[in-house]
Design an enzyme around this catalytic site. Structure first.
Site, PDB file in Angstrom:
ATOM      1  N   GLY A 141       7.132  -1.447   1.990  1.00  0.00           N
ATOM      2  CA  GLY A 141       5.905  -2.124   1.552  1.00  0.00           C
ATOM      3  C   GLY A 141       4.689  -1.211   1.568  1.00  0.00           C
ATOM      4  N   SER A 145       6.767   2.847  -4.975  1.00  0.00           N
ATOM      5  CA  SER A 145       6.925   2.841  -6.440  1.00  0.00           C
ATOM      6  C   SER A 145       5.610   3.167  -7.134  1.00  0.00           C
ATOM      7  CB  SER A 145       7.512   1.531  -6.951  1.00  0.00           C
ATOM      8  OG  SER A 145       6.976   0.439  -6.295  1.00  0.00           O
ATOM      9  N   ASP A 189      -1.734  -1.762  -5.786  1.00  0.00           N
ATOM     10  CA  ASP A 189      -1.019  -0.591  -5.274  1.00  0.00           C
ATOM     11  C   ASP A 189      -1.297   0.648  -6.133  1.00  0.00           C
ATOM     12  OD1 ASP A 189      -0.070  -2.633  -3.736  1.00  0.00           O
ATOM     13  OD2 ASP A 189       1.946  -2.631  -4.584  1.00  0.00           O
ATOM     14  N   TYR A 238       8.175 -13.575  -4.890  1.00  0.00           N
ATOM     15  CA  TYR A 238       6.847 -13.122  -5.321  1.00  0.00           C
ATOM     16  C   TYR A 238       6.404 -13.895  -6.569  1.00  0.00           C
ATOM     17  CZ  TYR A 238       3.142  -9.704  -6.414  1.00  0.00           C
ATOM     18  OH  TYR A 238       1.953  -9.080  -6.679  1.00  0.00           O
TER      19      TYR A 238
HETATM   20  C1  GLA Z   1       2.573  -6.197  -3.578  1.00  0.00           C
HETATM   21  C2  GLA Z   1       2.066  -6.124  -5.006  1.00  0.00           C
HETATM   22  C3  GLA Z   1       0.540  -6.127  -5.036  1.00  0.00           C
HETATM   23  C4  GLA Z   1      -0.020  -7.295  -4.240  1.00  0.00           C
HETATM   24  C5  GLA Z   1       0.618  -7.375  -2.863  1.00  0.00           C
HETATM   25  C6  GLA Z   1       0.208  -8.601  -2.090  1.00  0.00           C
HETATM   26  O1  GLA Z   1       2.220  -5.044  -2.874  1.00  0.00           O
HETATM   27  O2  GLA Z   1       2.548  -4.949  -5.630  1.00  0.00           O
HETATM   28  O3  GLA Z   1       0.088  -6.148  -6.366  1.00  0.00           O
HETATM   29  O4  GLA Z   1       0.119  -8.499  -4.939  1.00  0.00           O
HETATM   30  O5  GLA Z   1       2.039  -7.354  -2.952  1.00  0.00           O
HETATM   31  O6  GLA Z   1      -1.134  -8.547  -1.757  1.00  0.00           O
END
Ligand code: GLA
Length: 405
Positions: A141, A145, A189, A238
């Site tokens: 997390g 990527s 991200d 998600y």
């Molecule tokens: C992942 C997704 C982000 C965001 C987070 C939750 O990292 O890639 O875009 O939605 O989850 O905040």
């Protein structure tokens, strides 16, 4: 097109290892058209503002010194051949006929996806052969990527061609991930990896894709604790959250004209429309609507050095993600409980999509080892899983690194 970034002290060894990988590829094709070049892109940790990006809300991530590196030699051929040092594997793709249907369901897809999205955006791209290595833990997390996509965007870019600013480049990489890789993520991200600033977190307004750098207090360390339970940004969990938010917007907008996203909804509006929403949708919306406020309050608390407020805000965000958004896990909850019992730990919460992965912790300087010891002593006993603790530094966003001649 170098942005003049300087290599870190450990980069000499890294470059040597990647160069050996690149040399081992000789024979994979024609002459290259230039000397080897090096690009890097960081992973990220999100301080606060979770599951708000795709609701056009606010997020506060920082780029961290867990990075992807690509050493590459451009060539005049519409093709990329790349070795992953970590996977010990070489893969390739051609620019000809590149489309989401040509996906191979391997790591090279992130590079191919970036090439596809850059071309779709009208940017010229160049082929290369390369070798990549990473210190971003995969599946934890911390956005491995997005880091690979941003590093790829630098390697694929044609020198001298105009480069979109980091926010625009992040949007292109997000499209790569949404449309080519098939993960419906928000922009956080890629944005953090593209635009990070050493010593700062980024307050990103995901409605307008603009950011403001927020200084990190110099008396606090940033510590990431990996639960060892893979975060599963699995499409279903998600995407279900995303569609629940969209349904909330749709139902509220029937009575409240002008509502386009949960960003437009405040607590009073949510309260007066709650009867229209299925109970689970109401809880998802409640999290998002309140989380934006916590982001702004965190920015103020960082500025004022208000440690108590930071602790309360992280705790409230974690509880909301656990109880209202339901994306925490027993492991994440245990990791937070252990951390907040350690003197010197100022604030702790889950970070990223959830369902496993990491926690983010703000820790007084000098208390990092106490946190590490407590996690090592208690977490495995409670969960049966092996944790990892990373003391991280905030770094600049993706770019080219000058190589010694
Ligand atoms: C992942 C997704 C982000 C965001 C987070 C939750 O990292 O890639 O875009 O939605 O989850 O905040």
């Amino acid at each position: 097109m170098s942005d003049g970034q300087t290599a870190s002290p450990s980069s000499g060894t890294r470059v040597a290892a990647l160069r050996a990988r690149l040399d081992a590829q000789s024979g994979t094709g024609p002459q290259t058209s230039g000397p080897a070049r090096l690009v890097r892109a960081p992973g990220r940790v999100n301080l606060i503002g979770e599951h708000t990006d795709y609701n056009e809300g606010l997020v506060l991530p920082a780029a961290i010194d867990r990075e992807f590196w690509i050493l590459f030699e451009p060539w005049d051929r519409p093709e990329v051949v790349m070795t992953s040092a970590d996977m010990d594997e070489t893969r390739s793709f051609s620019f000809e006929g590149l489309s989401p249907e040509t996906r191979s369901k391997s790591w090279i897809d992130y590079v191919a996806a970036t090439a596809w999205a850059m071309r779709e955006a009208g940017l010229p791209i160049q082929g290369f052969r390369g070798a990549m290595g990473s210190t971003v833990p995969i599946g934890s997390g911390l956005s491995s990527s997005a880091a690979l996509e941003m590093a790829s965007s630098w390697a694929l870019a044609v020198p001298g061609a105009p480069r979109p600013d980091p926010a625009a480049m992040a949007a292109i990489a997000q499209r790569a991930e949404n449309r080519y890789v098939g993960v419906n993520c928000g922009i956080m991200d890629q944005f953090a990896s593209a635009a990070g600033q050493a010593g700062h977190a980024l307050l990103i307004d995901c409605r307008i894709n603009k950011f403001k750098a927020t200084p990190m207090p110099s008396d606090l360390s940033l510590v990431v604790c990996d639960t060892g339970s893979p975060h599963r940004l699995d499409a279903s969990a998600y995407n279900t959250r995303r569609s629940e938010c969209e349904l909330g917007v749709e139902l509220i907008a029937e009575r409240e004209p002008g509502v386009k996203a949960l960003r437009d909804v405040d607590e009073a509006m949510l309260a007066r429309n709650r009867d229209r929403l299925p109970e689970v949708v109401a809880r998802r919306c409640e999290h998002v609507v309140q989380e934006d406020g916590r982001v702004m309050a965190t920015v103020a608390a960082l500025r004022d050095g208000d440690l108590d407020a930071l602790g309360r805000l992280f705790a409230a965000s974690h509880a909301s993600l656990r109880d209202l958004y339901e994306v925490s896990s027993a492991e994440l909850d245990a990791m937070v409980e252990i951390a907040v019992s350690v003197p010197g730990v100022v604030a702790s919460r889950m970070t990223g999509a959830g369902f496993g992965g990491c926690t983010v912790n703000l820790v007084k300087l000098g208390a990092e080892v106490a946190l590490q010891d407590a996690v090592m002593a208690q977490y495995e006993k409670r969960t049966g899983l092996t944790p990892r603790v990373f003391i991280v530094a905030t770094v600049d966003g993706a770019g080219e690194v000058e190589l010694d001649a």
